[in-house]
Enzyme design. Structure first.
Site, short mmCIF file in Angstrom:
data_model
loop_
_atom_site.label_atom_id
_atom_site.label_comp_id
_atom_site.label_asym_id
_atom_site.label_seq_id
_atom_site.Cartn_x
_atom_site.Cartn_y
_atom_site.Cartn_z
N LEU A 27 -5.86 5.21 1.93
CA LEU A 27 -4.67 4.36 1.84
C LEU A 27 -3.79 4.93 0.73
O LEU A 27 -4.30 5.39 -0.30
CB LEU A 27 -5.04 2.90 1.51
CG LEU A 27 -5.84 2.12 2.54
CD1 LEU A 27 -6.18 0.73 2.00
CD2 LEU A 27 -5.07 2.00 3.86
N ASP A 28 -2.48 4.89 0.93
CA ASP A 28 -1.57 5.32 -0.12
C ASP A 28 -1.81 4.51 -1.39
O ASP A 28 -2.28 3.37 -1.33
CB ASP A 28 -0.11 5.13 0.31
CG ASP A 28 0.29 6.06 1.46
OD1 ASP A 28 -0.38 7.09 1.65
OD2 ASP A 28 1.26 5.73 2.16
N GLN A 29 -1.45 5.08 -2.51
CA GLN A 29 -1.66 4.42 -3.80
C GLN A 29 -1.08 3.01 -3.82
O GLN A 29 -1.72 2.07 -4.32
CB GLN A 29 -1.04 5.24 -4.94
CG GLN A 29 -1.19 4.61 -6.32
CD GLN A 29 -0.62 5.46 -7.43
OE1 GLN A 29 -0.16 6.59 -7.19
NE2 GLN A 29 -0.64 4.97 -8.65
#
Length: 329
Positions: free
Chosen positions: A137-139
């Site tokens: 997942l993106d930050q």
């Protein structure tokens, strides 16, 4: 030598006489690489407690067990960081990742990651496990994330993902009030040649398909449920931007305008949350779903922009394993 909990398979009457290799590859779905590794392990593959050549025939009622040596991520510094654990067993750890947390240490970010927190959690439990997320997942994206606790589980779920058998559903708040109740975005994605960190929809890109449905129409915005058919980098963010409904709060793919958010309703990151993850559990071979409700910042945003029509409940239990042995249609 220490091993993870064994994975067990019992031979059925219909499988009488077939090769052990066939059970391992076709039924237990071991990759050739993992099978080769297990053959070199002392107790890697046993039938009724005894090591066997994989060419031998098996018989109804035989108990086949595979065992993998325990490992740990020695290059990841354990940190006592709270985790929101949705589910954990001998095979899988499912967490609700907060926005702002990087999944794995990278150059310049060696600490304060999800990996640091998970490694500490396992050490506290006395477990030797290597950190193996099965997806990312993106930050600044929150939500459900699965971590495999041994190589077999990682390989098994990765194969499901390649076969598009894993359900990944997100909740997003996008700019603008969407007209259609649901739709599909089919637009190839690739790097922007002028800005390699960005992704764009381009005819020469990699296939990317996103399905969406309206959950609630808000004031100048829409809460949508998004289901991924493919898993390209930044796919939801790029696809929603391509149809004129970029995510609220997205600094990398911003909108030209948008609703004025009252009070403290502004969100400091893209309004994107991994809400539901469904897969066939490698240990039980049953289809299960894991859910994480909307985080506080997205609930606040939704409340501030409420007052539209078409509201729908998105409440569900954290884990649902009542679906049987297969993924959704």
């Amino acid at each position: 030598m220490s091993y993870y909990e064994p994975l067990v398979y019992t031979v059925s009457p219909e499988e009488e006489g077939i090769q052990l290799k066939t059970i391992l590859q076709s039924r237990m779905q071991l990759s050739r690489k993992l099978l080769s590794r297990l053959k070199r392990t002392e107790q890697g593959i046993t039938v009724n407690g005894e090591r066997k050549y994989i060419s031998v025939p098996v018989h109804a009622g035989d108990r086949i067990e595979i065992r993998m040596e325990q490992e740990q991520s020695e290059d990841i510094l354990p940190e006592d960081i709270p985790l929101d654990i949705l589910h954990e067993d001998d095979h899988l750890l499912i967490v609700n990742k907060p926005a702002g947390m990087i999944v794995h240490p990278t150059h310049g970010h060696y600490v304060h990651t999800l990996a640091n927190a998970v490694v500490h959690h396992w050490l506290e439990r006395g477990e030797k496990v290597r950190f193996r997320p099965v997806h990312r997942l993106d930050q600044e994206t929150s939500g459900v994330l699965a971590i495999a606790k041994n190589p077999f589980v990682h390989q098994h779920i990765s194969e499901q993902m390649k076969a598009q058998q894993v359900l990944k559903e997100y909740m997003a708040v996008v700019h603008g009030e969407m007209e259609a109740d649901e739709g599909t975005i089919d637009g190839p994605i690739d790097r922007d040649p002028e800005q390699p960190h960005y992704r764009i929809v381009t005819p020469d890109g990699y296939p990317a398909v996103t399905h969406y449905r309206v959950v609630e129409r808000l004031k100048g915005a829409t809460l949508v449920a998004v289901r991924l058919e493919t898993g390209r980098t930044h796919q939801i963010r790029v696809h929603m931007l391509s149809i004129g409904h970029p995510l609220i709060g997205d600094k990398m793919y911003p909108a030209g305008g948008g609703p004025s958010l009252p009070g403290k309703a502004g969100i400091e990151r893209q309004a994107l949350h991994a809400y539901r993850l469904g897969l066939v559990h490698p240990g039980t071979r049953r289809y299960v779903e894991f859910l994480a409700e909307l985080p506080e910042d997205m609930q606040r945003l939704r409340a501030a922009l409420s007052g539209g029509t078409g509201a729908a409940s998105i409440g569900s239990p954290a884990v649902d394993d009542s679906k049987g042995s297969g993924p959704p249609d």
